[in-house]
Scaffold this active site. Structure first.
Site, PDB file in Angstrom:
ATOM      1  N   SER A 119      -2.719   6.290  -2.178  1.00 32.42           N
ATOM      2  CA  SER A 119      -4.072   5.750  -2.279  1.00 32.42           C
ATOM      3  C   SER A 119      -4.494   5.580  -3.729  1.00 32.42           C
ATOM      4  O   SER A 119      -5.436   4.857  -4.013  1.00 32.42           O
ATOM      5  CB  SER A 119      -5.077   6.699  -1.619  1.00 32.42           C
ATOM      6  OG  SER A 119      -4.738   6.927  -0.294  1.00 32.42           O
ATOM      7  N   HIS A 140      -0.471  -0.502   0.206  1.00 35.05           N
ATOM      8  CA  HIS A 140      -1.559   0.397   0.586  1.00 35.05           C
ATOM      9  C   HIS A 140      -2.221  -0.096   1.868  1.00 35.05           C
ATOM     10  O   HIS A 140      -2.882  -1.124   1.884  1.00 35.05           O
ATOM     11  CB  HIS A 140      -2.580   0.484  -0.564  1.00 35.05           C
ATOM     12  CG  HIS A 140      -3.671   1.469  -0.319  1.00 35.05           C
ATOM     13  ND1 HIS A 140      -4.995   1.184  -0.521  1.00 35.05           N
ATOM     14  CD2 HIS A 140      -3.634   2.742   0.155  1.00 35.05           C
ATOM     15  CE1 HIS A 140      -5.711   2.244  -0.210  1.00 35.05           C
ATOM     16  NE2 HIS A 140      -4.916   3.196   0.200  1.00 35.05           N
ATOM     17  N   GLU A 152      -2.942  -3.756   0.568  1.00 32.65           N
ATOM     18  CA  GLU A 152      -2.965  -4.083  -0.866  1.00 32.65           C
ATOM     19  C   GLU A 152      -1.528  -3.965  -1.387  1.00 32.65           C
ATOM     20  O   GLU A 152      -0.896  -2.910  -1.253  1.00 32.65           O
ATOM     21  CB  GLU A 152      -3.857  -3.091  -1.624  1.00 32.65           C
ATOM     22  CG  GLU A 152      -5.335  -3.239  -1.304  1.00 32.65           C
ATOM     23  CD  GLU A 152      -6.188  -2.205  -2.021  1.00 32.65           C
ATOM     24  OE1 GLU A 152      -7.289  -2.563  -2.476  1.00 32.65           O
ATOM     25  OE2 GLU A 152      -5.777  -1.027  -2.124  1.00 32.65           O
ATOM     26  N   ASN A 191     -10.270   1.125  -3.141  1.00 31.43           N
ATOM     27  CA  ASN A 191     -10.756   2.468  -3.461  1.00 31.43           C
ATOM     28  C   ASN A 191     -11.481   2.520  -4.801  1.00 31.43           C
ATOM     29  O   ASN A 191     -12.394   3.312  -5.000  1.00 31.43           O
ATOM     30  CB  ASN A 191      -9.601   3.479  -3.450  1.00 31.43           C
ATOM     31  CG  ASN A 191      -9.135   3.759  -2.030  1.00 31.43           C
ATOM     32  OD1 ASN A 191      -9.776   3.346  -1.066  1.00 31.43           O
ATOM     33  ND2 ASN A 191      -8.028   4.438  -1.889  1.00 31.43           N
TER      34      ASN A 191
END
Ligand SMILES: NC(=O)c1ccc[n+]([C@@H]2O[C@H](COP(=O)([O-])OP(=O)(O)OC[C@H]3O[C@@H](n4cnc5c(N)ncnc54)[C@H](O)[C@@H]3O)[C@@H](O)[C@H]2O)c1
Length: 282
Positions: A119, A140, A152, A191
């Site tokens: 992450s 991701h 991603e 994120n």
């Protein structure tokens, strides 16, 4: 090289979800974790998810059944040797991931592509644990991987265009959309943008401005988010989220420092929905 067999390292919440999504898309899966007991939990979770997909008519019973048969669960890392692509999804620990990639680099075929579902960690740093940085990429996924439509795809410093093209084709075969993260930076896109929202929500709660229930309701009804930040943090896992924040704090500066209340929840074992308690009780 045609990718037919995908090795999944780590059969936790994300790993078994990615394994199921890839099996449903027709790939052969070798799913690796440390113990038979962990793999049994993963198997059970995949069966429940498959039953739900059949109920909702997302897939047929035959497709669900043959997907499950395409997943081989193993406890020896050597069994990943025949995979064309490895998707690593073990705990969010730089040390554990680095150690695993060093081993995988020796075990796997020279042409095998490596992807990490980290992450937050640097893809370039993880790739440096191997002799194949051009074949190394970030992949991701989002929770739950069977449902969520985005991956991603992050370039490390040495990732080749060919690797990116092959991985984007896999994402498409999974029925998902890929976005390319052109520079390997903490948090990638999603994120990096969402984490300040978590931090501000936790701060508003800590200051006593509003209850977590009201903060969650505000973000859902005011902005149309499907889930509020406290409920989402519980879903992701507070341990996973805190590991990411610690890394961001280190890499991006003091404004990313995890709040005390979050540290205390992790210390108290309130890791989120997966253990039945986090910000909320389940
Ligand atoms: N939880 C999320 O919403 C989310 C979303 C995207 C990405 N991720 C990332 O996915 C990864 C896994 O997260 P998760 O939520 O599935 O965690 P999890 O705790 O549910 O699962 C981790 C699994 O890794 C296994 N494991 C640990 N060390 C191992 C090793 N050396 N070899 C093999 N297996 C090992 C554990 O036994 C466990 O089954 C992390 O890198 C996390 O940052 C998580």
């Amino acid at each position: 090289m045609e990718i037919k067999t995908i090795g999944i390292a780590g059969a936790g919440m994300m790993g078994h979800g990615i394994a199921l999504a890839a099996a449903l898309a027709g790939y052969e899966i070798i799913m690796y974790d440390q113990t038979d007991a962990i793999l049994a939990v993963a198997q059970n979770a995949m069966e429940n998810q498959t039953a739900k997909l059949i109920d909702k008519k997302v897939t047929t019973a035959e497709e669900g059944m043959s997907a499950m048969l395409r997943i081989q669960a193993v406890t020896a890392v050597d069994n990943l040797s025949q995979a064309d692509l490895i998707i690593e999804s073990i705990i969010e620990s730089l040390e554990a991931k680095t150690r695993l990639f060093e081993v995988l680099d020796k075990v796997c075929k020279d042409e095998t592509l490596f992807a990490s579902n980290t992450s937050s960690f640097s893809i370039t740093t993880l790739a440096a644990a191997t002799q194949r940085p051009a074949q190394f990429v970030g992949m991701h996924f989002f929770l739950p991987p069977v449902i969520m439509k985005l991956v991603e795809v992050t370039r490390g410093y040495y990732t080749s265009n060919e690797t990116v093209t092959q991985i984007k084709a896999v994402v498409q075969q999974l029925g998902k959309n890929s976005v390319e993260v052109k520079k390997d930076t903490p948090g990638f896109i999603a994120n990096r943008i969402y984490t300040p929202l978590f931090l501000e929500a936790f701060k508003v709660y800590e200051e006593g401005v509003a209850s977590k229930e009201d903060i969650d309701m505000t973000m859902k009804l005011a902005y149309g988010l499907p889930i509020g930040p406290f409920a989402l943090a519980d879903l992701i896992g507070l341990d996973i989220l805190k590991a990411g924040l610690d890394y961001f704090h280190n890499e991006l500066g003091p404004r990313w420092k995890p709040p005390l209340v979050m540290k205390q929840l992790v210390q108290a074992g309130r890791l989120g929905k997966k253990v039945g308690k986090g910000w909320y009780d389940y």
